[in-house]
Motif scaffolding. Sequence first.
Motif, short mmCIF file in Angstrom:
data_model
loop_
_atom_site.label_atom_id
_atom_site.label_comp_id
_atom_site.label_asym_id
_atom_site.label_seq_id
_atom_site.Cartn_x
_atom_site.Cartn_y
_atom_site.Cartn_z
N VAL A 202 2.80 1.74 -6.89
CA VAL A 202 1.56 1.01 -7.11
C VAL A 202 0.49 1.26 -6.04
CG1 VAL A 202 2.50 -0.91 -8.44
CG2 VAL A 202 2.59 -0.98 -5.95
N GLY A 203 0.89 1.79 -4.90
CA GLY A 203 -0.04 1.86 -3.77
C GLY A 203 -0.83 3.14 -3.70
N ILE A 204 -0.88 3.71 -2.49
CA ILE A 204 -1.72 4.88 -2.24
C ILE A 204 -1.33 6.07 -3.11
CG2 ILE A 204 -2.36 6.55 -0.46
CD1 ILE A 204 -2.08 4.20 1.57
N LYS B 43 -0.16 6.10 -6.14
CA LYS B 43 -0.72 5.93 -7.48
C LYS B 43 -2.23 6.15 -7.45
CE LYS B 43 -1.19 2.48 -11.17
NZ LYS B 43 -2.58 2.04 -11.00
N LEU B 44 -2.88 5.63 -6.39
CA LEU B 44 -4.33 5.77 -6.27
C LEU B 44 -4.74 7.24 -6.30
CD1 LEU B 44 -7.07 4.33 -5.54
CD2 LEU B 44 -6.52 4.87 -3.17
N LEU C 20 0.83 -1.22 0.00
CA LEU C 20 0.00 0.00 0.00
C LEU C 20 0.86 1.26 0.00
CD1 LEU C 20 -2.74 -0.94 2.62
CD2 LEU C 20 -3.10 -0.50 0.19
N ASP D 224 -4.18 8.86 -9.65
CA ASP D 224 -5.20 8.47 -10.62
C ASP D 224 -6.51 9.19 -10.38
OD1 ASP D 224 -3.33 6.85 -11.71
OD2 ASP D 224 -4.18 4.96 -11.01
#
Lengths: 293, 289
Positions: free
Chosen positions: A130-132, A134-135, A125, A138
């Motif tokens: 890849v985790g938060i 990136k979230l 995460l 996005d």
Amino acid sequence: MTKNSFETWLPKLVVAPAFVLGFAFIYGLMAWNGVLSFTASRMLPNYEWAGLAQYERLWEMDRWWVALKNLGIFGLGYVGGSLLLGVILAVLLDQKIRAEGALRTIYLYPMALSFIVTGTAWKWLLNPGVGIEKLVRDWGFPGFSFDWLVDTDKAIYCVVIAGVWQSAGFAMALFLAGLRGIDDSIIKAAQVDGASLPRVYWRIVLPALRPVFFSTVMVLSHLAIKSFDLVMALTAGGPGFSTDVPATFMYTMSFSRGQIGLGAASATMMLATVAALVIPYLYSELRSKPHDR
Amino acid sequence: MTAKTPWVPSIGRLLVYAVLALAAVFFLLPLYAMLVTSFKDAQEIRSTSLLALPSAFNGAAWSSAWSSACTGVDCNGLQPFFWNSVMMAVPAVLISTVWGALNGYVLSLWKFRGSDTLFGLLLFGVFMPFQVVLLPMSQILGWMGLSSSITGLVFIHCLAGLAGTTLFFRNYYAAIPKELVNAARMDGASFWQIFWRIVLPLSTPIVMVTLIWQFTNIWNDFLFGVVFSGTDSKPITVGLNNLANTSSSVKAYNVDMAAAIIAGLPTMVIYVLAGQFFVRGLTAGAVKG
């Protein structure tokens, strides 16, 4: 007559193995580790006396100081964070909440998991790629940055976040048990006198929970000092050795660096810290207790 | 009891629920993210959001985590580690529980001079940092021929759990009325008869607490596992850690997440089924009776 004396000896005989083995395990190995810390042991234990040399080396090592500083940050953040979140959740849950059981289950389930599982999950995460991070990017915030895990100065705070996530529910459970033990009529009476609910909690209820508060701090801080798995799973002490804590320091020195004497010395320092914290607590707990009814 | 308040939410109540819900999201988020990720493939992880549901339930990561993912050079998944943990935890939990029950029985109902002091000294074992025992213990295990074996791990877990299980049973048995035991003694019941006929039948709740507590601790242990296990005796926590830290060019997050859920599943199932006993164990460990 013989039966009688056998019957008086039997209970002692039953607990004898526990005390012999238990004391050998606790105090015998403690002493043995202490002896090792005064030797020049490296790859293998040897018993050539070296006096305080290992302790002098230990306290001259930057890496040990980093480990201590991290333990300070982690200890304060982990104990303080779990405590704060735990108290808040317990007080709110105490307000005759619908679905209280479900919420309690949700808050407490991380405690059933191992720190290795917790660490693996949070490692991902908190991974910037890849985790938060990136979230949130996005979601439309391309400038958002949350790369603490790979930042030498901030990685230890990631350990704090994962630790609080794991243990806040534990603090909540203890406080909730304490709150349930407080007589409702005290709260009612204060409210009749015109005190607001937050004021009642702040002035009357929480001060009454001091023993619970004390126990929770005790248990959480000894967990913080022993903390090993979470750091190993989340950062493995890295980047570099920036998230080393005494427990990972001890492991590295003893089992991968071939510095057994140094490892033993660091273990002794950990023991001394826990003992300083716990012995007064155990002493008062055992003494204040009405043993015989 | 007070009459149920009519369902008219005040601002304060709404706020309480909002905070509680927010906290629930914080605690559930990692589990949710783990679950959805474990059903995605590598491509989907990169292209979709952390929180997005998988387009199809793809069990490939799960079967890989269970039986073919690589930890270092071995590519047998978590399966062998899982069974190692089972073979370690089951005997260690049973032995330490029975042992604790006997100790607790004596220390609360057959007190002798100095037993409280001895118990106090034993209690430090609950708090002692186990780093202190690692180095001497590895020598002892070597001498006993138990290095790198599951038997060695069982041995250590029994010793390490002793103080805790004794504490649980002692505090629980302290609440058994002395009169009950004294009356039985008058009637000529022996030490063992009292244990079997009177004490043990009353013990179900504390046995449950201890079993669950010990199982959780031993299943979740990493320190003893990583220090004392050999190639064929690594427990699941070590397996998971090795798997998640295996350096390969492309990180298989879906496999890591499936593996983490597998490693956490036994204790989670127990928590859901018998949560009250787990919680009682937590509180009993923190607050002495």
